[in-house]
Scaffold this active site. Sequence first.
Site, PDB file in Angstrom:
ATOM      1  CE  LYS A  44      -4.160  -1.910   0.177  1.00 53.74           C
ATOM      2  NZ  LYS A  44      -5.212  -1.683  -0.814  1.00 53.74           N
ATOM      3  CB  SER A 261      -3.698 -10.919   2.550  1.00 55.45           C
ATOM      4  OG  SER A 261      -2.539 -10.160   2.335  1.00 55.45           O
TER       5      SER A 261
END
Lengths: 315, 101
Positions: A44, A261
């Site tokens: 991110k 994830s």
Amino acid sequence: MTLYGSVLDLIGNTPLVDITALSPNPDARILIKLEGQNPSGSVKDRIALSMIEQAESDRRLSPGQTLIEPTSGNTGIGMAMVCKLKGYHLTVVLPSNVSPERRQLLEVWGAEIIESPGSEGSNGAVKMARDLAADHPEWAFLYQYANPANPKAHYQGTGPEIWRDCPEITHFVAGLGTSGTLLGCGRYLKEHNPDVKILAVEPPAGEMVDGLRNLDDGYIPPIFIDSGGAELLDGKKIVRPRESIEWTRRLTEVGIFAGISSGAALAGAAKCAESIDRGTIVVVAADGGWKYLSTGAWTDDLDVVEKRAKETIYF
Amino acid sequence: MSVTVHLPTVLRSHAGGAKDVTADGATVGEVLTALASEYPGLSGQVINGDGTLHKFVNVYVNDDDVRYMSALDTPVTDSDEVSILPAVAGGAVGSSRSLPT
């Protein structure tokens, strides 16, 4: 070694590592891109910098301004770090049930946290941030789910890096999330080789925390619709929490300590490897494992961790 | 052909609270249509009036989203499991009570 003028210059150019040792099919290579190597610890960072610099060049940000963003953690952490360096104030809307490390990292970078109900998951955070942004027109709302600078960061960064390091790629696998990684990388890779398959992995939102009263409360990221996501993707798989944790643990066999994830994405890559004769699969590990130590994901009994996964946001 | 269908919480009240139901059909579309005739409350919830999938519904055969296969024409067999899941914002929570584990 190179000397860098700013930590922001360290964003991107992450390593790609061969982990075919974990592939269920020896003729299907699996390479993993370690996005946890970014300075605030996740993929991110790329969109945090891209969205903020795009807003600066569009003159939508002024010094000291407040930004508001819904996030389950990583985008907020990346944006908080970038905001600290650039002199902005960040308020994040965060579901109350994220891992405590995420909350603490946001505090490290000086972000203000507004909690949304954990039972409503990311849907609840998105809704609350949209309402707050509407009430505070003086705040900048960059909104990762709808900002073209999100997929653009991957079209200009992650995708070209993968093509540079692995032009023999046949399959690209990543988590869906905002869909920015899949859209940006997918478009770039298909432009260079239309035969590359783009596969999404979706860890299902829990029914206790999906925030839905009826199906019309559902949500599809606007960037997915605007960028033709449904036409770009070649497949989408669900991966269950237990598989995600099992594959997160298996990554340690090859020396990789990644977030849960990443295990989910790798589970999807392994299913892909089983379904093809031969090929080269590139999978994205979105972050490192550090923020999930408190979940006991690596050390506690698998049944216990799986049960706990029903109450905590891992992704 | 009898197929197990896993329902999300928001739809269970239309099926007497059941989490898993069975329905007959050789394709996903046939299974969902059979389901809606058995539980009329489900009618229009998953398949729209024009015969397409509701935009906020994802339907999976085993692990795969049918939108990226043959949509409602995707074939199913006795051993397959169909899961209906609502589309929600990413950053999912690690729970899957609506799914087989």
